[in-house]
Write a protein that holds these residues in place. Structure first.
Motif, PDB file in Angstrom:
ATOM      1  N   PRO A 175      -6.239  -6.867  -9.999  1.00 19.86           N
ATOM      2  CA  PRO A 175      -5.896  -7.218  -8.559  1.00 19.86           C
ATOM      3  C   PRO A 175      -4.807  -7.517  -7.857  1.00 19.86           C
ATOM      4  O   PRO A 175      -4.583  -7.019  -6.726  1.00 19.86           O
ATOM      5  CB  PRO A 175      -6.705  -8.554  -8.564  1.00 19.86           C
ATOM      6  CG  PRO A 175      -7.617  -8.555  -9.729  1.00 19.86           C
ATOM      7  CD  PRO A 175      -6.871  -7.827 -10.739  1.00 19.86           C
ATOM      8  N   LEU A 176      -3.753  -7.803  -8.731  1.00 22.76           N
ATOM      9  CA  LEU A 176      -2.231  -8.210  -8.151  1.00 22.76           C
ATOM     10  C   LEU A 176      -1.531  -7.043  -8.027  1.00 22.76           C
ATOM     11  O   LEU A 176      -0.982  -6.865  -7.014  1.00 22.76           O
ATOM     12  CB  LEU A 176      -1.482  -8.946  -9.504  1.00 22.76           C
ATOM     13  CG  LEU A 176      -0.392  -9.482  -8.722  1.00 22.76           C
ATOM     14  CD1 LEU A 176      -0.304 -10.556  -7.613  1.00 22.76           C
ATOM     15  CD2 LEU A 176       0.549 -10.272 -10.012  1.00 22.76           C
ATOM     16  N   ILE A 177      -1.895  -5.812  -8.784  1.00 23.20           N
ATOM     17  CA  ILE A 177      -1.236  -4.540  -8.298  1.00 23.20           C
ATOM     18  C   ILE A 177      -1.974  -3.824  -7.320  1.00 23.20           C
ATOM     19  O   ILE A 177      -1.319  -3.301  -6.451  1.00 23.20           O
ATOM     20  CB  ILE A 177      -1.273  -3.728  -9.836  1.00 23.20           C
ATOM     21  CG1 ILE A 177      -0.400  -4.172 -10.846  1.00 23.20           C
ATOM     22  CG2 ILE A 177      -1.051  -2.185  -9.519  1.00 23.20           C
ATOM     23  CD1 ILE A 177      -0.502  -3.360 -12.242  1.00 23.20           C
ATOM     24  N   TRP A 178      -3.176  -4.089  -7.114  1.00 24.53           N
ATOM     25  CA  TRP A 178      -3.943  -3.559  -5.912  1.00 24.53           C
ATOM     26  C   TRP A 178      -3.406  -4.006  -4.822  1.00 24.53           C
ATOM     27  O   TRP A 178      -3.065  -3.393  -3.590  1.00 24.53           O
ATOM     28  CB  TRP A 178      -5.419  -3.744  -6.073  1.00 24.53           C
ATOM     29  CG  TRP A 178      -6.186  -2.961  -4.898  1.00 24.53           C
ATOM     30  CD1 TRP A 178      -6.873  -3.736  -4.256  1.00 24.53           C
ATOM     31  CD2 TRP A 178      -6.214  -1.756  -4.838  1.00 24.53           C
ATOM     32  NE1 TRP A 178      -7.495  -2.521  -3.247  1.00 24.53           N
ATOM     33  CE2 TRP A 178      -6.910  -1.501  -3.665  1.00 24.53           C
ATOM     34  CE3 TRP A 178      -5.837  -0.623  -5.464  1.00 24.53           C
ATOM     35  CZ2 TRP A 178      -7.359  -0.012  -3.024  1.00 24.53           C
ATOM     36  CZ3 TRP A 178      -6.546   0.762  -4.899  1.00 24.53           C
ATOM     37  CH2 TRP A 178      -6.939   0.773  -3.935  1.00 24.53           C
ATOM     38  N   ARG A 179      -3.208  -5.564  -4.772  1.00 24.93           N
ATOM     39  CA  ARG A 179      -2.795  -6.076  -3.483  1.00 24.93           C
ATOM     40  C   ARG A 179      -1.421  -5.804  -3.149  1.00 24.93           C
ATOM     41  O   ARG A 179      -1.216  -5.757  -2.006  1.00 24.93           O
ATOM     42  CB  ARG A 179      -2.774  -7.610  -4.035  1.00 24.93           C
ATOM     43  CG  ARG A 179      -2.257  -8.582  -2.583  1.00 24.93           C
ATOM     44  CD  ARG A 179      -2.447  -9.975  -2.949  1.00 24.93           C
ATOM     45  NE  ARG A 179      -1.823 -10.868  -1.813  1.00 24.93           N
ATOM     46  CZ  ARG A 179      -1.691 -12.081  -1.961  1.00 24.93           C
ATOM     47  NH1 ARG A 179      -1.726 -12.591  -2.877  1.00 24.93           N
ATOM     48  NH2 ARG A 179      -1.374 -12.612  -0.728  1.00 24.93           N
ATOM     49  N   TYR A 180      -0.462  -5.535  -4.205  1.00 27.26           N
ATOM     50  CA  TYR A 180       1.054  -5.182  -3.787  1.00 27.26           C
ATOM     51  C   TYR A 180       1.117  -3.820  -3.869  1.00 27.26           C
ATOM     52  O   TYR A 180       2.127  -3.112  -3.815  1.00 27.26           O
ATOM     53  CB  TYR A 180       1.945  -5.772  -4.832  1.00 27.26           C
ATOM     54  CG  TYR A 180       1.769  -7.486  -4.547  1.00 27.26           C
ATOM     55  CD1 TYR A 180       2.405  -7.865  -3.444  1.00 27.26           C
ATOM     56  CD2 TYR A 180       1.489  -8.189  -5.321  1.00 27.26           C
ATOM     57  CE1 TYR A 180       2.342  -9.535  -3.066  1.00 27.26           C
ATOM     58  CE2 TYR A 180       1.203  -9.846  -5.235  1.00 27.26           C
ATOM     59  CZ  TYR A 180       1.765 -10.099  -3.873  1.00 27.26           C
ATOM     60  OH  TYR A 180       1.757 -11.294  -3.661  1.00 27.26           O
ATOM     61  N   ARG A 181      -0.069  -2.747  -3.878  1.00 25.51           N
ATOM     62  CA  ARG A 181       0.117  -1.495  -3.971  1.00 25.51           C
ATOM     63  C   ARG A 181       1.315  -0.930  -2.946  1.00 25.51           C
ATOM     64  O   ARG A 181       1.878   0.104  -3.278  1.00 25.51           O
ATOM     65  CB  ARG A 181      -1.141  -0.839  -3.976  1.00 25.51           C
ATOM     66  CG  ARG A 181      -1.689  -0.725  -2.657  1.00 25.51           C
ATOM     67  CD  ARG A 181      -3.316  -0.056  -2.781  1.00 25.51           C
ATOM     68  NE  ARG A 181      -3.813  -0.386  -1.373  1.00 25.51           N
ATOM     69  CZ  ARG A 181      -4.123  -1.283  -0.633  1.00 25.51           C
ATOM     70  NH1 ARG A 181      -4.360  -2.520  -1.401  1.00 25.51           N
ATOM     71  NH2 ARG A 181      -4.850  -1.201   0.531  1.00 25.51           N
ATOM     72  N   ARG A 182       1.148  -1.046  -1.825  1.00 25.25           N
ATOM     73  CA  ARG A 182       2.016  -0.339  -0.849  1.00 25.25           C
ATOM     74  C   ARG A 182       3.570  -0.901  -1.088  1.00 25.25           C
ATOM     75  O   ARG A 182       4.495   0.049  -0.858  1.00 25.25           O
ATOM     76  CB  ARG A 182       1.608  -0.859   0.390  1.00 25.25           C
ATOM     77  CG  ARG A 182       0.248   0.031   0.976  1.00 25.25           C
ATOM     78  CD  ARG A 182      -0.144  -0.335   2.353  1.00 25.25           C
ATOM     79  NE  ARG A 182       0.870   0.568   3.005  1.00 25.25           N
ATOM     80  CZ  ARG A 182       0.730   0.735   4.288  1.00 25.25           C
ATOM     81  NH1 ARG A 182      -0.379  -0.062   5.043  1.00 25.25           N
ATOM     82  NH2 ARG A 182       1.324   1.492   5.012  1.00 25.25           N
ATOM     83  N   LEU A 183       3.743  -2.085  -1.608  1.00 27.60           N
ATOM     84  CA  LEU A 183       5.268  -2.509  -1.798  1.00 27.60           C
ATOM     85  C   LEU A 183       5.661  -1.763  -3.174  1.00 27.60           C
ATOM     86  O   LEU A 183       6.801  -1.304  -3.236  1.00 27.60           O
ATOM     87  CB  LEU A 183       5.362  -4.068  -2.269  1.00 27.60           C
ATOM     88  CG  LEU A 183       5.184  -4.687  -0.691  1.00 27.60           C
ATOM     89  CD1 LEU A 183       5.008  -6.287  -1.012  1.00 27.60           C
ATOM     90  CD2 LEU A 183       6.564  -4.424   0.080  1.00 27.60           C
ATOM     91  N   ILE A 184       4.841  -1.577  -4.255  1.00 29.48           N
ATOM     92  CA  ILE A 184       4.939  -0.699  -5.293  1.00 29.48           C
ATOM     93  C   ILE A 184       5.249   0.541  -5.034  1.00 29.48           C
ATOM     94  O   ILE A 184       6.162   1.326  -5.332  1.00 29.48           O
ATOM     95  CB  ILE A 184       3.973  -1.027  -6.195  1.00 29.48           C
ATOM     96  CG1 ILE A 184       3.739  -2.509  -6.868  1.00 29.48           C
ATOM     97  CG2 ILE A 184       4.016   0.089  -7.508  1.00 29.48           C
ATOM     98  CD1 ILE A 184       2.748  -2.916  -7.453  1.00 29.48           C
ATOM     99  N   LEU A 185       4.517   1.148  -4.071  1.00 27.97           N
ATOM    100  CA  LEU A 185       4.747   2.465  -3.514  1.00 27.97           C
ATOM    101  C   LEU A 185       6.291   2.549  -3.010  1.00 27.97           C
ATOM    102  O   LEU A 185       6.987   3.481  -3.147  1.00 27.97           O
ATOM    103  CB  LEU A 185       3.577   2.788  -2.843  1.00 27.97           C
ATOM    104  CG  LEU A 185       3.733   4.246  -2.343  1.00 27.97           C
ATOM    105  CD1 LEU A 185       3.428   5.193  -3.594  1.00 27.97           C
ATOM    106  CD2 LEU A 185       2.557   4.773  -1.168  1.00 27.97           C
ATOM    107  N   LEU A 186       6.512   1.731  -2.269  1.00 28.76           N
ATOM    108  CA  LEU A 186       7.592   1.823  -1.569  1.00 28.76           C
ATOM    109  C   LEU A 186       8.777   1.713  -2.532  1.00 28.76           C
ATOM    110  O   LEU A 186       9.762   2.408  -2.363  1.00 28.76           O
ATOM    111  CB  LEU A 186       7.725   0.557  -0.423  1.00 28.76           C
ATOM    112  CG  LEU A 186       9.106   0.395   0.088  1.00 28.76           C
ATOM    113  CD1 LEU A 186       9.295   1.548   1.124  1.00 28.76           C
ATOM    114  CD2 LEU A 186       8.965  -0.943   1.187  1.00 28.76           C
ATOM    115  N   LEU A 187       8.677   1.079  -3.537  1.00 31.16           N
ATOM    116  CA  LEU A 187       9.860   0.489  -4.479  1.00 31.16           C
ATOM    117  C   LEU A 187       9.791   2.178  -5.339  1.00 31.16           C
ATOM    118  O   LEU A 187      10.925   2.745  -5.522  1.00 31.16           O
ATOM    119  CB  LEU A 187       9.495  -0.379  -5.740  1.00 31.16           C
ATOM    120  CG  LEU A 187       9.842  -1.787  -4.935  1.00 31.16           C
ATOM    121  CD1 LEU A 187       9.175  -2.806  -6.042  1.00 31.16           C
ATOM    122  CD2 LEU A 187      11.185  -1.898  -4.857  1.00 31.16           C
ATOM    123  N   ALA A 188       8.768   2.657  -5.615  1.00 35.98           N
ATOM    124  CA  ALA A 188       8.805   3.967  -6.346  1.00 35.98           C
ATOM    125  C   ALA A 188       9.473   5.195  -5.323  1.00 35.98           C
ATOM    126  O   ALA A 188      10.262   5.855  -6.016  1.00 35.98           O
ATOM    127  CB  ALA A 188       7.280   4.602  -6.674  1.00 35.98           C
TER     128      ALA A 188
END
Length: 192
Positions: free
Chosen positions: A6-19
Motif C-alpha cells: 500500500p505504501l508504494i501504491w500510495r506514492y507511486r506517482r512520486l516514485i515514477l517522477l523519481l524514476a
C-alpha cells in the motif's frame, strides 16, 4: 499475482517522477549534452547565430530546469553575450517558458504528490499557498528566482497552473533585473 504494498501504491506517482528524473539524468550524461551546459558554450551560441542560439538557449534552459541546473547560469551567459538589456529580456522569456514547461511535466508525472505528506508543517505551508497562490509564488520567485527545486515543489503542491504562471510572470522581473546588473558588473570587472 504479486501484490503491491500500500505504501508504494500510495506514492507511486512520486516514485515514477523519481524514476523519470533518474532516466533523464542518465540520458543527459550518456548523450554528452552535459558538455553544452557551460557558460562559454551558451555565450558562444548566443553570439554566433542569434536565432539558432536563442532556440537552443530556451531549450537548454527548459531541460536544465528539469535537470536541476540553476537558471542563473543561463542568465549569466545571456548577459555576457548580449548585454544586460537583451540578455535580461531573453532570459526572462526563457525563464517563464522553462518554469511553465517544468510545471507541466512534473505535474503530469507526479500529480499533487506533496499533498500526500500530511504533517503540521506541510499543512501550514499549503494553507498559505491555498489562500493566496499567485502572491505566494510571486514572493517565492523573489527569494528563489527560477530554482528548479521550487518549480518541482510548486508543481507537486496542487497549486493551479494559472496562479503559478501569474506569480512567475510578475515575480521574476525584479530579481532577474538585479542579477542582470550584478552579472553585467562582474563581466565588466572580470573581462575588463
Amino acid at each position: 499475482m504479486l501484490a503491491v504494498p500500500p505504501l508504494i501504491w500510495r506514492y507511486r506517482r512520486l516514485i515514477l517522477l523519481l524514476a523519470f528524473a533518474g532516466v533523464l539524468v542518465a540520458l543527459y550524461r550518456v548523450s554528452g549534452l552535459h558538455e553544452d551546459f557551460s557558460l562559454d558554450y551558451l555565450r558562444n551560441e548566443l553570439q554566433d547565430n542569434r536565432l539558432r542560439g536563442l532556440l537552443l538557449f530556451v531549450g537548454l534552459f527548459a531541460l536544465g530546469n528539469l535537470l536541476h541546473i540553476p537558471g542563473l547560469l543561463f542568465l549569466a551567459a545571456a548577459v555576457l553575450a548580449l548585454g544586460k538589456l537583451w540578455g535580461g529580456l531573453i532570459t526572462y522569456g526563457a525563464a517563464v517558458f522553462s518554469c511553465g514547461f517544468t510545471f507541466l511535466i512534473v505535474r503530469s508525472i507526479g500529480g499533487n504528490g506533496l499533498r500526500l505528506l500530511n504533517n503540521r508543517l506541510t499543512r501550514a505551508v499549503f494553507s498559505h499557498l491555498d489562500q493566496r497562490p499567485a502572491s505566494s509564488v510571486f514572493l517565492l520567485r523573489h527569494a528563489f528566482i527560477t530554482s528548479p527545486t521550487l518549480n518541482y515543489s510548486l508543481a507537486l503542491s496542487g497549486i493551479g497552473f494559472a496562479p503559478y504562471m501569474l506569480g512567475t510572470l510578475l515575480g521574476l522581473p525584479i530579481p532577474l533585473l538585479l542579477c542582470c546588473l550584478l552579472f553585467d558588473r562582474l563581466g565588466n570587472v572580470l573581462l575588463g
